[in-house]
Design a protein around this motif. Structure first.
Motif, PDB file in Angstrom:
ATOM      1  N   ALA A  44      13.022  54.940  42.332  1.00  0.00           N
ATOM      2  CA  ALA A  44      11.943  55.591  41.600  1.00  0.00           C
ATOM      3  C   ALA A  44      11.085  56.465  42.517  1.00  0.00           C
ATOM      4  O   ALA A  44      10.534  57.479  42.081  1.00  0.00           O
ATOM      5  CB  ALA A  44      11.076  54.544  40.904  1.00  0.00           C
ATOM      6  N   PHE A  45      10.998  56.082  43.778  1.00  0.00           N
ATOM      7  CA  PHE A  45      10.192  56.832  44.742  1.00  0.00           C
ATOM      8  C   PHE A  45      10.626  58.297  44.783  1.00  0.00           C
ATOM      9  O   PHE A  45       9.810  59.195  44.913  1.00  0.00           O
ATOM     10  CB  PHE A  45      10.331  56.188  46.132  1.00  0.00           C
ATOM     11  CG  PHE A  45       9.282  56.603  47.114  1.00  0.00           C
ATOM     12  CD1 PHE A  45       8.083  55.913  47.203  1.00  0.00           C
ATOM     13  CD2 PHE A  45       9.488  57.681  47.959  1.00  0.00           C
ATOM     14  CE1 PHE A  45       7.115  56.291  48.115  1.00  0.00           C
ATOM     15  CE2 PHE A  45       8.521  58.061  48.873  1.00  0.00           C
ATOM     16  CZ  PHE A  45       7.333  57.368  48.950  1.00  0.00           C
ATOM     17  N   ALA A  92      10.467  42.905  51.060  1.00  0.00           N
ATOM     18  CA  ALA A  92      11.658  43.627  50.621  1.00  0.00           C
ATOM     19  C   ALA A  92      11.289  44.420  49.373  1.00  0.00           C
ATOM     20  O   ALA A  92      10.356  44.060  48.645  1.00  0.00           O
ATOM     21  CB  ALA A  92      12.789  42.655  50.318  1.00  0.00           C
ATOM     22  N   VAL A  93      12.022  45.499  49.127  1.00  0.00           N
ATOM     23  CA  VAL A  93      11.752  46.349  47.969  1.00  0.00           C
ATOM     24  C   VAL A  93      13.030  46.466  47.152  1.00  0.00           C
ATOM     25  O   VAL A  93      14.101  46.770  47.687  1.00  0.00           O
ATOM     26  CB  VAL A  93      11.287  47.757  48.415  1.00  0.00           C
ATOM     27  CG1 VAL A  93      11.011  48.637  47.211  1.00  0.00           C
ATOM     28  CG2 VAL A  93      10.060  47.668  49.289  1.00  0.00           C
ATOM     29  N   PRO A  94      12.942  46.231  45.832  1.00  0.00           N
ATOM     30  CA  PRO A  94      14.126  46.356  44.978  1.00  0.00           C
ATOM     31  C   PRO A  94      14.640  47.792  44.932  1.00  0.00           C
ATOM     32  O   PRO A  94      13.870  48.747  45.065  1.00  0.00           O
ATOM     33  CB  PRO A  94      13.627  45.924  43.597  1.00  0.00           C
ATOM     34  CG  PRO A  94      12.261  45.378  43.774  1.00  0.00           C
ATOM     35  CD  PRO A  94      11.750  45.820  45.097  1.00  0.00           C
ATOM     36  N   THR A 119       3.043  55.590  51.115  1.00  0.00           N
ATOM     37  CA  THR A 119       4.394  55.087  50.868  1.00  0.00           C
ATOM     38  C   THR A 119       4.369  53.594  50.622  1.00  0.00           C
ATOM     39  O   THR A 119       4.986  53.099  49.662  1.00  0.00           O
ATOM     40  CB  THR A 119       5.304  55.423  52.064  1.00  0.00           C
ATOM     41  OG1 THR A 119       5.371  56.848  52.207  1.00  0.00           O
ATOM     42  CG2 THR A 119       6.702  54.879  51.860  1.00  0.00           C
ATOM     43  N   THR A 120       3.676  52.855  51.469  1.00  0.00           N
ATOM     44  CA  THR A 120       3.611  51.401  51.337  1.00  0.00           C
ATOM     45  C   THR A 120       2.978  51.022  49.996  1.00  0.00           C
ATOM     46  O   THR A 120       3.497  50.127  49.302  1.00  0.00           O
ATOM     47  CB  THR A 120       2.792  50.778  52.488  1.00  0.00           C
ATOM     48  OG1 THR A 120       3.412  51.151  53.718  1.00  0.00           O
ATOM     49  CG2 THR A 120       2.745  49.282  52.382  1.00  0.00           C
ATOM     50  N   ASP A 121       1.906  51.702  49.621  1.00  0.00           N
ATOM     51  CA  ASP A 121       1.267  51.387  48.337  1.00  0.00           C
ATOM     52  C   ASP A 121       2.232  51.589  47.172  1.00  0.00           C
ATOM     53  O   ASP A 121       2.310  50.747  46.278  1.00  0.00           O
ATOM     54  CB  ASP A 121       0.020  52.261  48.134  1.00  0.00           C
ATOM     55  CG  ASP A 121      -1.155  51.847  49.025  1.00  0.00           C
ATOM     56  OD1 ASP A 121      -1.079  50.736  49.632  1.00  0.00           O
ATOM     57  OD2 ASP A 121      -2.117  52.621  49.127  1.00  0.00           O
ATOM     58  N   ARG A 122       2.960  52.690  47.183  1.00  0.00           N
ATOM     59  CA  ARG A 122       3.897  52.955  46.084  1.00  0.00           C
ATOM     60  C   ARG A 122       5.048  51.949  46.071  1.00  0.00           C
ATOM     61  O   ARG A 122       5.447  51.465  45.012  1.00  0.00           O
ATOM     62  CB  ARG A 122       4.450  54.361  46.188  1.00  0.00           C
ATOM     63  CG  ARG A 122       3.441  55.396  45.704  1.00  0.00           C
ATOM     64  CD  ARG A 122       4.004  56.779  45.642  1.00  0.00           C
ATOM     65  NE  ARG A 122       5.056  56.879  44.642  1.00  0.00           N
ATOM     66  CZ  ARG A 122       5.885  57.893  44.568  1.00  0.00           C
ATOM     67  NH1 ARG A 122       5.807  58.894  45.416  1.00  0.00           N
ATOM     68  NH2 ARG A 122       6.833  57.926  43.640  1.00  0.00           N
ATOM     69  N   LEU A 123       5.590  51.646  47.266  1.00  0.00           N
ATOM     70  CA  LEU A 123       6.719  50.730  47.319  1.00  0.00           C
ATOM     71  C   LEU A 123       6.326  49.297  46.971  1.00  0.00           C
ATOM     72  O   LEU A 123       7.123  48.538  46.444  1.00  0.00           O
ATOM     73  CB  LEU A 123       7.391  50.776  48.692  1.00  0.00           C
ATOM     74  CG  LEU A 123       8.141  52.063  49.027  1.00  0.00           C
ATOM     75  CD1 LEU A 123       8.698  52.004  50.435  1.00  0.00           C
ATOM     76  CD2 LEU A 123       9.244  52.330  48.014  1.00  0.00           C
ATOM     77  N   MET A 124       5.100  48.932  47.275  1.00  0.00           N
ATOM     78  CA  MET A 124       4.629  47.579  47.001  1.00  0.00           C
ATOM     79  C   MET A 124       4.013  47.469  45.606  1.00  0.00           C
ATOM     80  O   MET A 124       3.517  46.420  45.223  1.00  0.00           O
ATOM     81  CB  MET A 124       3.638  47.119  48.072  1.00  0.00           C
ATOM     82  CG  MET A 124       4.215  47.099  49.490  1.00  0.00           C
ATOM     83  SD  MET A 124       5.811  46.260  49.673  1.00  0.00           S
ATOM     84  CE  MET A 124       5.399  44.607  49.213  1.00  0.00           C
ATOM     85  N   GLY A 125       4.025  48.576  44.855  1.00  0.00           N
ATOM     86  CA  GLY A 125       3.530  48.561  43.475  1.00  0.00           C
ATOM     87  C   GLY A 125       2.019  48.482  43.376  1.00  0.00           C
ATOM     88  O   GLY A 125       1.486  47.949  42.405  1.00  0.00           O
TER      89      GLY A 125
END
Length: 157
Positions: free
Chosen positions: A31-32, A23-25, A150-156
């Protein structure tokens, strides 16, 4: 149609690339696209009420899709944000015109109202025929680096 529809569509698409169970806060989702978190959270809550996303509380919580992308249409997302009302609302102006009949339902008799209703149905049919999975596949074909970035950015990462 509000800007919230665009952000909801993009956010749901981005959630398709999350690893299972992740899940992503809201803050990270916002912020994306440099959105105010409160604004995006309003859209996410509407999507949650519609059963499109689910929310998990806590420090590792956030949002994720509530069902498979194959079972989410673009119309589902639009209706979750905008509501189910038709885009055109006949005000029955013909009731005020010359020769009007107060007993007539001009929403049914008016050819303009009928044309707008058919257009609305065509638009809804088109959106209902497109799933989040189909959109995801198109993006992956056209922009092959989008999922991992996208996944890298969302997962920090």
């Amino acid at each position: 149609m509000s800007e919230g529809v665009e952000w909801a569509l993009h956010t749901c698409l981005n959630l398709t690339w999350l690893p299972d169970g992740q899940a992503v806060p809201t803050g990270r989702l916002a912020a994306f696209y440099e959105l105010p978190p409160a604004y995006l959270n309003k859209q996410m809550q509407a999507l949650a009420r519609a059963g499109i996303v689910s929310s998990t509380p806590g420090p590792r919580g956030g949002f994720r899709l509530a069902r498979e992308p194959e079972r989410i249409t673009l119309l589902d997302i639009v209706v979750a944000i905008e509501g189910a009302d038709e885009a055109f609302r006949c005000a029955e102006l013909l009731k005020k015109g010359p020769g009007s009949d107060p007993a007539t339902d001009y929403r049914q008799a008016c050819l303009i109202s009928q044309a707008m209703h058919r257009a609305d149905l065509a638009w809804r049919r088109e959106l209902a025929g497109q799933t989040l999975a189909g959109l995801k596949a198109s993006v992956e074909t056209t922009y092959p680096d989008a999922p991992s970035g996208t996944t890298d950015r969302l997962m920090g990462r």
